[in-house]
Design an enzyme around this catalytic site. Structure first.
Site, PDB file in Angstrom:
ATOM      1  N   MET A   1      13.743  83.831 101.747  1.00 20.45           N
ATOM      2  CA  MET A   1      14.919  84.684 101.866  1.00 20.45           C
ATOM      3  C   MET A   1      14.740  85.936 101.045  1.00 20.45           C
ATOM      4  SD  MET A   1      18.768  84.323 100.555  1.00 20.45           S
ATOM      5  CE  MET A   1      18.450  85.561  99.309  1.00 20.45           C
ATOM      6  N   CYS A   2      15.387  87.015 101.485  1.00 23.77           N
ATOM      7  CA  CYS A   2      15.301  88.234 100.696  1.00 23.77           C
ATOM      8  C   CYS A   2      16.522  89.097 100.937  1.00 23.77           C
ATOM      9  CB  CYS A   2      14.028  89.021 101.035  1.00 23.77           C
ATOM     10  SG  CYS A   2      14.131  89.951 102.557  1.00 23.77           S
ATOM     11  N   GLY A   3      16.568  90.185 100.233  1.00 20.83           N
ATOM     12  CA  GLY A   3      17.592  91.187 100.456  1.00 20.83           C
ATOM     13  C   GLY A   3      16.962  92.416 101.071  1.00 20.83           C
ATOM     14  N   SER A  71      14.013  92.462  98.151  1.00 21.30           N
ATOM     15  CA  SER A  71      13.918  91.413  97.136  1.00 21.30           C
ATOM     16  C   SER A  71      13.580  90.099  97.822  1.00 21.30           C
ATOM     17  CB  SER A  71      15.226  91.278  96.350  1.00 21.30           C
ATOM     18  OG  SER A  71      16.284  90.826  97.186  1.00 21.30           O
ATOM     19  N   ASN A  95      14.570  88.809 106.259  1.00 21.40           N
ATOM     20  CA  ASN A  95      15.415  87.991 105.398  1.00 21.40           C
ATOM     21  C   ASN A  95      15.809  86.740 106.169  1.00 21.40           C
ATOM     22  OD1 ASN A  95      17.425  86.854 103.791  1.00 21.40           O
ATOM     23  ND2 ASN A  95      18.983  88.278 104.495  1.00 21.40           N
TER      24      ASN A  95
END
Length: 517
Positions: A1-3, A71, A95
């Site tokens: 997962m990320c931003g 991120s 994401n």
């Protein structure tokens, strides 16, 4: 997962900064060292950093007048930095999690491989993806940004476009920034930096339709129970085996747990899967249960309905699955703590701004935060901080199987219309808000009931009369999972079960009221 965060400057000359790619490992203060010249971009960076605490980066291209900030929360190996420039043709931000059977290791690398194929069609690639995701892909050659969310919209994503200047922003979460628009689930958006035009005519798939088939004699019930159980079991399996084994070995899996039917079914299926995984030590499942001190009712967290139900349901699960260490994490929220975090949650869930949205969002925020205690066999309270970074949720069951009280007396045709509306609108009604507040704690949430195959089976194959008061799911709980006692529990919304609704003595407030300071 990320931003995900990006900014294309359009006609404005914001890229006086040098061409650069800056990386910020875990623990770095990236938000203190990043700037692309845009106050909006810079103000959003801390929100994006919180979603992916393991790694973040800033990519600035003077040539393309674009900055990307990403991120990462690392759950699959090999570790993959984001954003990714692919053969000087694409820049990718991804994401989420993919569950395509052909993925061997990292899902982001899977997309990279598809983009490296000769003359790939980006919309065709997006349509292949199965999972919980949001994305941005910049086609350098065509000067076009592709972005969007999966068919259900399980990851939040918003954009802002100034059609006059061509300035364009895209972000997983924006805080209270005005003018951003939440992306509609399943739409493949295309923004051309050359024409300054946004195209949103292409969809990943058609909207879901709830079948109106009736089976008054219940002749199909055994097959439907078997079929739905198999699909749910596979959905949970996909969401567990896609976590890198080291995470499962060393960290628990967590679930947002009220003790009710939906989350207990998912918890039992998780336990079944964990029991089948060979490990040196017993796997751990954290049941995250939240309760609020509510001045209006005078009720303490230990006395709220969801706490009492979670205590009894957790004991049932412990007896059924002795091979799994099940920890009920009691998360007590004092009224002072509620007031302290209230502005932050209101900011995170924007543009949602009703009393009901706050009461739901703040429950999920504190549950995901996971600061609470467990109770030992001797009855001793022991301080406990959630350790799992993958959280499961039972969201989607009410929309698929008719769980809301307002559905109880509807005709079959009206029920089908209402459920169709609910499942197709769940991205806006629930998922945008929930993903923003949950992921702010550096965790990822997964939704087995919203698995593609589960939804398809549930909407097309299950007769509508099986969806009155979630009859089909209650049958699975009692007949397949030995959760007979839990299967009889009535539906109770989290804001009422946790007592996060109407926290003040102003009894005139309604859930649809707009929040005031």
């Amino acid at each position: 997962m990320c931003g995900i965060l990006l900014h294309h400057a359009g006609d404005d000359d914001l890229y006086h900064l040098k061409e650069q790619f800056l990386e910020f490992p875990e623990g770095s203060l990236s938000s203190k060292r990043c700037s692309d010249g845009s106050p909006i971009f810079n103000s959003i960076i801390p929100y994006i950093s919180a979603r992916g605490p393991n790694y973040s980066s800033l990519r600035v291209s003077k040539k393309y007048k674009t900055a990307w900030y990403s991120s990462v929360l690392s759950l699959r190996q090999p570790f993959t930095c984001q954003s990714i420039e692919i053969e000087e043709r694409y820049v990718l931000q991804f994401n989420g999690e993919l569950y395509n059977h052909e993925i061997v290791h990292n899902d982001t690398q899977y997309i990279v491989g598809l983009l490296k194929e000769s003359a790939p069609s980006i919309p065709a690639i997006i349509k292949k993806l199965n999972g919980e995701f949001a994305y941005s892909i910049y086609d350098i050659q065509n000067g076009t940004f592709y972005f969007g969310r999966d068919t259900v919209g399980k990851r939040s994503l918003s954009y802002f476009l100034d059609e006059n200047t061509g300035e364009f922003y895209l972000a997983s979460v924006t805080g209270s920034q005005p003018n951003f628009i939440d992306c509609t689930a399943g739409i493949i958006y295309q923004y051309s930096t050359r024409s300054k035009k946004l195209n949103s005519d292409l969809s990943i798939s058609s909207p879901y339709e709830i079948a109106t088939t009736m089976d008054q004699q219940l002749t199909k019930l055994p097959n439907c129970i078997d079929g739905l159980f198999e699909h749910l079991n596979k959905a949970v399996h996909r969401r567990i085996v896609s976590i890198h084994p080291a995470h499962i070995e060393n960290s628990p899996i967590s679930i947002l747990f009220s003790g009710g039917l939906d989350c207990s079914v998912i918890a039992a299926l998780i336990c079944k899967q964990l029991s089948n995984i060979k490990k040196e030590k017993k796997p751990i499942l954290e049941l995250l249960n939240v309760g609020f001190e509510n001045p209006r009712t005078g009720m303490l967290p230990k006395d709220v309905p969801d706490r009492k139900l979670a205590l009894s349901s957790s004991e049932i699960l412990k007896n059924l699955y002795p091979d799994v260490t099940i920890k009920l994490v009691n998360i007590d929220v004092s009224y002072e703590e509620y007031l302290e975090y209230r502005p932050k949650v209101i900011d995170l869930m924007f543009p949602k701004q009703t009393e009901m949205d706050l009461s739901i969002a703040i429950s999920f925020f504190f549950a995901a935060k996971g600061s609470g205690y467990t109770i030992s066999k001797d009855g001793i309270k022991e301080k406990y901080q959630r350790k799992g970074i993958v959280l499961f949720s039972g969201l989607g069951a009410d929309e698929l199987y008719g769980g809301y009280h307002k559905f109880a007396n509807k005709s079959p045709d009206d029920l089908a219309i209402e459920l169709t509306r609910q499942i197709n609108n769940i991205y806006d009604r629930n998922l945008n808000r929930d993903d923003k507040v949950i992921a702010n704690n550096g965790v990822e949430v997964r939704y087995p009931f919203l698995d593609e195959e589960v939804i398809k089976f549930s909407t097309m194959e299950i007769p509508i009369n099986y969806k009155v008061n979630k009859m089909i799911l209650r049958k699975i709980a009692s007949e397949k999972l030995n959760l007979a006692t839990i299967s009889d529990e009535p539906k109770r919304a989290i804001q009422f079960g946790a007592k996060s609704a109407k926290m003040t003595k102003d009894g005139n407030k309604h859930g649809t009221d707009i929040l005031t300071s």
